[in-house]
Design an enzyme around this catalytic site. Structure first.
Site, mmCIF file in Angstrom:
data_model
loop_
_atom_site.group_PDB
_atom_site.id
_atom_site.type_symbol
_atom_site.label_atom_id
_atom_site.label_comp_id
_atom_site.label_asym_id
_atom_site.label_seq_id
_atom_site.Cartn_x
_atom_site.Cartn_y
_atom_site.Cartn_z
ATOM 1 C CG ASP A 455 -15.798 13.714 6.971
ATOM 2 O OD1 ASP A 455 -15.114 12.710 7.271
ATOM 3 O OD2 ASP A 455 -16.069 14.025 5.801
ATOM 4 C CG ASP A 521 -14.688 9.337 0.835
ATOM 5 O OD1 ASP A 521 -15.833 9.539 1.284
ATOM 6 O OD2 ASP A 521 -13.695 9.983 1.201
HETATM 7 C C1 GLA Z 1 -14.487 13.107 3.425
HETATM 8 C C2 GLA Z 1 -15.794 12.384 3.255
HETATM 9 C C3 GLA Z 1 -16.451 12.788 1.954
HETATM 10 C C4 GLA Z 1 -16.642 14.282 1.925
HETATM 11 C C5 GLA Z 1 -15.308 14.980 2.135
HETATM 12 C C6 GLA Z 1 -15.478 16.462 2.291
HETATM 13 O O1 GLA Z 1 -13.529 12.625 2.541
HETATM 14 O O2 GLA Z 1 -15.625 11.017 3.335
HETATM 15 O O3 GLA Z 1 -17.683 12.134 1.803
HETATM 16 O O4 GLA Z 1 -17.557 14.662 2.914
HETATM 17 O O5 GLA Z 1 -14.659 14.500 3.306
HETATM 18 O O6 GLA Z 1 -14.285 17.123 2.466
#
Ligand code: GLA
Length: 727
Positions: A455, A521
């Site tokens: 990430d 997301d």
């Molecule tokens: C980001 C990612 C999510 C998740 C969060 C965790 O927003 O896109 O899928 O992994 O971080 O903090």
């Protein structure tokens, strides 16, 4: 003899490079294949590219090189910007060497599939050397990069971009914008005189990245109009642009966007641009298919079936509890999941987003026996285990930040504004890089981890290196790539997902080191319909993480039935992101059916060719994937709104073989009709369950079939199989 003209031809595309007069290469033609041309024809084509001298313009016809030079009279964006204390800022590069790997015949070198050209040019007065790499892949994707070598005293490089000329008939633009949870929304425009410039200054690709800047014939669509697109394969600061000059010259181009003073070349130092890709197509589908073929041919392209994935994020967020997570694994395995990913929240001090980033040790309080019990449980159920990391980030509230505040990217003697309570860890500092690498290596060595969700949850602003504060985005981006490569080398078979607050790191630079991207997301299927549709302009579906989430979408607060959620995720790298311990029995049964259908059709879904129909109604998006041998296909009719007409009429289906007879059968999954009457062609066989109808590829393409009635936010799927070749 050095070639004067070079014809690269592959995958239905030709690129004719003109190097006459020892000048930097210009592109005399980039577009549809020219076939096998003779030296005489090549000469004539190059001549047709030379523009007449217009009144009040330079006396010599101007030619735009792939690194445009102002000294030719070009008043658009120069390819190279930089200076040595006010000197050497407008070079004249003269070619000193050309390598093609083939002999030139009467000045023409012809390069078929996989052709690669290397050009070296120098300006002795400016004391600069430029090396160009120009390639056309088997699939017909053009890519080029330039390397600047400083032969003199210190040189400050501000920009090195490449430009590809596009014909004057390409007057309409398409590129992408977006934001968190709504990535890659298309935006259209015309190309007036001036520059359409898309700058990415986020230090990451960005949810609003141009992604691909396309120009084409007015009205171009999925199947109509010629299009030319440019993409910068880089995840740091970057720019894409389309430019039209008053003289009618047009280019599309791009490169890395360097911060002030970011690249200072001392004597003998060099800088290489990222690969700048140029993708031609007879319509957007042809362009996307070419890119997909190109990517699929790479040695590192994932070839084993894409494991159906469960990601626990939306099921538990930071609330890690072994029993709950084990129960999720049980349910996941039972519905056919093949990979289980433990998301954020497993490491020290990470009870919410405010603390812990950087402390890459399994949290002893939450996981007293480490991750082993969960990993063993997951693996005993026949699934792989994956783990979330955010290697380039640090929370100020972490042991790491307290021990090494100087590893935080910063400038001006102050810290950057926090975003998601975090700062950027400077991987350009070797000790910081080693710390993160060693922690990751330790965790990967002591646990059976097959997959990393990597990430990157904030922009890089004020991203300098302490104590001087000099800009560090370039080094940071390179270091992240290096770390990915190093881990992959140490752990063969390790797969990495590129995630960045959802889909903010989707580009052809990061995809060299990763195996899929997290598209967004936002798991709302209606939003995902659009994101999948357009993210596929760059990447093939098997690289696009697509999850079936809960009925209630966490990011939009809309609700959708399982059929729409599943059918919208089905075409990508399928996953589930839903608290299955709360799912009803009927939902679990239907979910298992959808996953089984995906697994049965995975070879087609992830190996076939993408086709998207130009909409006959804005509320109906028809797309499909067709086997490369045209024996099979799966089409989706996505009802993304309510039309002013119902039924909508006949829909034509492209991509099949004209002379083959196919059986078209509606897929009996979900309930897209909601009990409404189906079109008579569904039951042409008169049986109880729809047996569909037999039609040739030609008829399907030219005449089509009646679209069924549907409520909005539903998908009808149609399976198409060759019944028999015709005659
Ligand atoms: C980001 C990612 C999510 C998740 C969060 C965790 O927003 O896109 O899928 O992994 O971080 O903090």
């Amino acid at each position: 003899m050095r070639p004067e003209l070079i014809h690269l031809t592959a995958g239905g595309v030709s690129v004719l490079l003109d190097l006459r007069g020892g000048q930097l290469p210009t592109i005399a033609h980039w577009g549809e294949s020219l076939g096998a041309i003779t030296p005489m024809e090549a000469d004539a084509i190059a001549l047709t590219d030379v523009r007449p001298v217009a009144p009040s313009s330079p006396d010599e016809p101007m030619r735009v090189a792939v690194v445009p030079e102002q000294r030719t009279g070009w008043t658009g964006r120069p390819g190279l910007s930089g200076s040595r204390d006010g000197q050497a800022w407008s070079p004249w590069f003269r070619v000193t060497d050309v390598q093609t790997g083939v002999d030139a015949v009467e000045g023409l070198a012809t390069l078929a599939a996989g052709g690669a050209v290397r050009v070296v040019a120098r300006d002795d007065t400016a004391e600069l050397q430029l090396e160009l790499a120009i390639e056309l892949s088997d699939a017909g994707v053009l890519r080029a990069s330039a390397t600047l070598v400083n032969l003199g005293p210190t040189y400050r490089l501000d920009e090195l971009s490449l430009a590809f000329p596009v014909p004057a008939r390409a007057r309409e633009t398409l590129d992408f914008a977006g934001r968190w949870a709504k990535e890659r929304t298309p935006q259209r425009g015309t190309l007036p005189v001036g520059t359409h410039l898309r700058e990415g200054r986020r230090g990451r690709t960005g949810a609003d990245a141009a992604t691909m800047l396309i120009v084409g014939e007015p009205g171009f669509g999925f199947a109509r109009g010629e299009v030319w697109g440019v993409h910068v394969g880089f995840s740091g600061n970057h720019q894409h642009y389309a430019e039209r000059l008053a003289g009618g010259e047009q280019v599309i181009g791009g490169g890395e966007l360097l911060l002030p003073g970011e690249l200072v070349l001392h004597t003998g130092d060099s800088y290489r641009t990222p690969w700048i890709f140029g993708v031609y197509g007879g319509g957007l589908d042809d362009q996307a298919q070419r890119l997909h073929r190109h990517l699929r041919a790479r040695p590192q392209h994932p070839r084993r079936p894409r494991p159906v994935t469960l990601n626990v994020w939306e099921a538990v967020y930071f609330d890690h509890d072994f029993r709950k997570l084990a129960a999720l694994a049980d349910r996941a395995a039972a519905v056919g999941v093949e990979r289980y990913v433990l998301d954020d929240g497993w490491f020290r001090h990470r009870r919410d987003a405010r603390a812990g980033l950087g402390d890459w040790y399994v949290d002893e309080e939450i996981w007293p026996a480490g991750l082993t019990p969960l990993i063993d449980h997951v693996r005993s159920l026949g699934m792989e285990f994956g783990l979330w990391f955010e290697p380039e980030m640090v929370n100020p509230d972490s042991d790491l930040a307290r021990a090494h505040p100087e590893w935080i990217m910063q400038t001006g003697g102050r810290l950057p504004v926090e975003a998601r309570h975090q700062q950027v860890l400077n991987l350009g500092i070797p000790e910081a890089y080693r710390y993160v690498r060693d922690r990751m290596v330790d965790l990967l060595s002591s646990n059976e981890i097959a997959y990393i969700k990597w990430d990157h949850n904030r922009d890089l602003v004020d991203a300098g290196t302490a104590p001087s504060g000099a800009p560090g985005v370039h080094d940071q981006t390179e270091a992240a790539y290096r770390l990915m490569a190093e881990l992959k080398e140490r752990f063969p078979g390790l797969e990495i997902e590129s995630c960045s607050s959802g889909g903010a790191r989707v580009d052809l630079g990061v995809i060299e080191h990763t195996d899929r991207v997290w598209v967004s997301d936002c798991n709302d299927p209606l939003e995902r319909q659009e994101m999948m549709r357009w993210t596929q302009q760059l990447l093939p579906p098997e690289l696009l993480g697509a999850h079936i989430a809960s009925e209630y979408s966490h990011t939009t607060h809309r609700t959708h039935d399982l059929g729409f959620r599943a059918a919208s995720a089905l075409f990508g790298h399928l996953g589930v992101e839903w608290d299955l311990t709360t799912a009803r029995e009927t939902e679990l049964r239907q979910l298992a059916e959808w996953i089984a259908f995906h697994r049965e059709n995975r070879a087609l879904l992830h190996g076939g060719e993408l086709v998207r129909m130009d909409p006959m109604d804005p509320t109906l998006w028809v797309s499909g994937v067709v086997a490369t041998d045209r024996s099979r296909a799966l089409y989706a009719f996505a009802y993304v709104g309510r039309s002013d007409a119902a039924p909508l009429g006949r829909v034509t289906l492209r991509g099949l073989d004209d002379d083959t007879l196919y059986r078209v059968v509606p897929v009996a999954l979900g309930d897209p009709s909601g009990g409404r009457p189906v079109p008579p062609w569904f039951d042409a066989g008169g049986a109880d369950t729809p047996t569909g109808i037999e039609l040739t590829g030609r008829t399907l393409r030219t005449v089509g079939v009646q679209a069924p009635l549907s409520f909005p936010d539903r998908v009808w799927l149609f399976q198409v199989d060759a019944a028999a070749p015709r005659g």
